[in-house]
Write an enzyme that holds these catalytic residues in place. Sequence first.
Site, PDB file in Angstrom:
ATOM      1  N   HIS A  43       5.517 107.415  22.995  1.00 47.24           N
ATOM      2  CA  HIS A  43       6.377 107.834  21.885  1.00 47.24           C
ATOM      3  C   HIS A  43       5.948 109.195  21.345  1.00 47.24           C
ATOM      4  O   HIS A  43       5.369 109.300  20.270  1.00 47.24           O
ATOM      5  CB  HIS A  43       6.345 106.771  20.776  1.00 47.24           C
ATOM      6  CG  HIS A  43       7.159 105.566  21.112  1.00 47.24           C
ATOM      7  ND1 HIS A  43       6.912 104.316  20.582  1.00 47.24           N
ATOM      8  CD2 HIS A  43       8.228 105.410  21.930  1.00 47.24           C
ATOM      9  CE1 HIS A  43       7.792 103.457  21.061  1.00 47.24           C
ATOM     10  NE2 HIS A  43       8.591 104.088  21.883  1.00 47.24           N
ATOM     11  N   HIS A 126      10.586  97.128  18.269  1.00 44.37           N
ATOM     12  CA  HIS A 126       9.655  97.983  19.019  1.00 44.37           C
ATOM     13  C   HIS A 126       9.603  97.499  20.468  1.00 44.37           C
ATOM     14  O   HIS A 126       9.567  96.299  20.734  1.00 44.37           O
ATOM     15  CB  HIS A 126       8.259  97.942  18.378  1.00 44.37           C
ATOM     16  CG  HIS A 126       7.338  98.998  18.930  1.00 44.37           C
ATOM     17  ND1 HIS A 126       6.700  98.860  20.139  1.00 44.37           N
ATOM     18  CD2 HIS A 126       6.966 100.209  18.441  1.00 44.37           C
ATOM     19  CE1 HIS A 126       5.971  99.945  20.372  1.00 44.37           C
ATOM     20  NE2 HIS A 126       6.113 100.779  19.354  1.00 44.37           N
ATOM     21  N   GLU A 128       7.289  97.440  22.668  1.00 41.82           N
ATOM     22  CA  GLU A 128       6.147  96.594  23.071  1.00 41.82           C
ATOM     23  C   GLU A 128       6.393  95.137  22.692  1.00 41.82           C
ATOM     24  O   GLU A 128       6.109  94.221  23.471  1.00 41.82           O
ATOM     25  CB  GLU A 128       4.859  97.101  22.410  1.00 41.82           C
ATOM     26  CG  GLU A 128       3.663  96.274  22.855  1.00 41.82           C
ATOM     27  CD  GLU A 128       2.385  96.604  22.093  1.00 41.82           C
ATOM     28  OE1 GLU A 128       2.120  97.783  21.829  1.00 41.82           O
ATOM     29  OE2 GLU A 128       1.663  95.640  21.757  1.00 41.82           O
ATOM     30  N   THR A 166      -0.143  96.010  19.618  1.00 47.53           N
ATOM     31  CA  THR A 166      -1.445  96.685  19.722  1.00 47.53           C
ATOM     32  C   THR A 166      -1.645  97.813  18.710  1.00 47.53           C
ATOM     33  O   THR A 166      -2.763  98.291  18.538  1.00 47.53           O
ATOM     34  CB  THR A 166      -1.599  97.308  21.133  1.00 47.53           C
ATOM     35  OG1 THR A 166      -0.476  98.174  21.362  1.00 47.53           O
ATOM     36  CG2 THR A 166      -1.673  96.247  22.205  1.00 47.53           C
ATOM     37  N   CYS A 196      -5.510  97.519  19.516  1.00 49.07           N
ATOM     38  CA  CYS A 196      -6.391  98.107  20.525  1.00 49.07           C
ATOM     39  C   CYS A 196      -7.457  99.002  19.909  1.00 49.07           C
ATOM     40  O   CYS A 196      -7.362  99.408  18.750  1.00 49.07           O
ATOM     41  CB  CYS A 196      -5.562  98.875  21.544  1.00 49.07           C
ATOM     42  SG  CYS A 196      -5.035 100.470  20.928  1.00 49.07           S
ATOM     43  N   ASN A 226       1.658 103.718  15.939  1.00 45.55           N
ATOM     44  CA  ASN A 226       0.274 103.954  15.490  1.00 45.55           C
ATOM     45  C   ASN A 226       0.174 105.213  14.641  1.00 45.55           C
ATOM     46  O   ASN A 226      -0.638 105.285  13.722  1.00 45.55           O
ATOM     47  CB  ASN A 226      -0.682 103.954  16.689  1.00 45.55           C
ATOM     48  CG  ASN A 226      -0.699 105.270  17.424  1.00 45.55           C
ATOM     49  OD1 ASN A 226      -1.466 106.161  17.072  1.00 45.55           O
ATOM     50  ND2 ASN A 226       0.165 105.429  18.421  1.00 45.55           N
TER      51      ASN A 226
HETATM   52  S1  SF4 Z   1      -4.837 102.205  24.365  1.00 47.43           S
HETATM   53 FE1  SF4 Z   1      -3.769 101.256  22.634  1.00 47.43          FE
HETATM   54  S2  SF4 Z   1      -2.416 102.820  21.759  1.00 47.43           S
HETATM   55 FE2  SF4 Z   1      -3.067 103.494  23.780  1.00 47.43          FE
HETATM   56  S3  SF4 Z   1      -1.408 102.833  25.112  1.00 47.43           S
HETATM   57 FE3  SF4 Z   1      -3.003 101.250  25.174  1.00 47.43          FE
HETATM   58  S4  SF4 Z   1      -2.404  99.779  23.617  1.00 47.43           S
HETATM   59 FE4  SF4 Z   1      -1.210 101.657  23.239  1.00 47.43          FE
END
Ligand code: SF4
Length: 322
Positions: A43, A126, A128, A166, A196, A226
Site C-alpha cells: 500500500h 482490508h 489482508e 498484522t 508483526c 500500519n
Molecule cells: S512484515 Fe509485517 S508489515 Fe511487513 S508485509 Fe509482513 S506482515 Fe505486513
Amino acid sequence: MTKRVLLAKPRGYCAGVDRAVVTVEKALETYGAPVYVRKEIVHNKHVVETLTERGAIFVDEADEVPEGALVVFSAHGVSPAVHDQAAARQLRTIDATCPLVTKVHQEAKRFARDDYDILLIGHEGHEEVEGTAGEAPEHVQLVDTAEDAANVTVRDPSKVVWLSQTTLSVDETMVRVNQLKSRFPELQNPPSDDICYATQNRQVAVKAMAPECDLVLVVGSQNSSNSKRLVEVALQAGARASYLVDYAREVDETWLDGVVTVGVTSGASVPDILVMDLLSWLADRGFADVQEVTTANEKVSFALPRELRKALKDNDLLGSVR
Ligand code: SF4
C-alpha cells in the site's frame, strides 16, 4: 530554541514489503512486461507508480488478467477462492504474500479444523482481512469496532480464539481483546503474536520520540494500515499534532508554525527515498539538525517466493537477488 528533527528507527520498508517489491521487479526482469499484479503489491502510491512505469499492471481481481498470463499476488495475502479463480483461468501465479500473513492464515485453518469460533480483529474491507477470513469463512467473524466486540456471538464460549490483522495498533488491539475477554473469559490467545515485528517496532520507535515532538510527520499512503496507526500512536504518546503524507510536497507549511521539534517516521511500505526527500524539505525550512531515535535494529529478511526462485535459478539469476 534550535529547530530539530527526530528521526525514528526502525521506519520504512519491512522484510515482507521488500520481498514483495523485489518479486515484481525480478518477475519483470525474468519474464518481461507486462506482469499483472492483483491489488496494490504494497500500500504505497510511489511504489505502485514506479512499478507501473516499469511494466506492471495492477488489477483488482484475477478475472481481469488475460488467460494464461502471469499474476503476482500482493503482500497482503489472498483467500483460497482467489487461487481457485486464478487456476480456472490458467494463470501463472507468483504468491508474494508476506510469510507473517501466511502464518496467520495457517492459524485460521488450524483453529477452523478444530472447530473453533475465530474472532478476527481487523479493519473491515482490508485486503489482508479478506484473505485471512477467506481461509475459513464459516468459522471467522470480523471484530473491527467496539460495537462489533459487544455484539459478536459464538457457538461455544469455551472454544473461541482471537487472531488479528498484522498491522494494527498494539494498544488498541489489547483494548478490543480485553473487551472480548470480559464477554468470553475462556477466549484463547493466538499461538504467537499476529501483529508483526515491523508494525510493533515502528510503533515503539514513534512512542519513544513522540512526547518530545510538537509535530510528527508520518510518510505513508492513506490506504496503509500500519502507517495510519503510526499517526494515532504518535498522538496518543503525546505529539501535539501528527499527519500522514505521501510526499514532502503535501506538508502544509502552516503545520510548522511555532514548531521546534518535528518527529519523522514512515510506514512499512515506504521507500526511504521519500523520507530523505522530506528531510531535505524540512532542512530548507530550518530543520537541518537530524537526530536518529533508535529503539531496535531489524535484521529480518525473507527468501523470495518459491516459484520465482526456481525461475531465477533456471535462468542463473539468483545471484543477483538483493
Ligand atoms: S512484515 Fe509485517 S508489515 Fe511487513 S508485509 Fe509482513 S506482515 Fe505486513
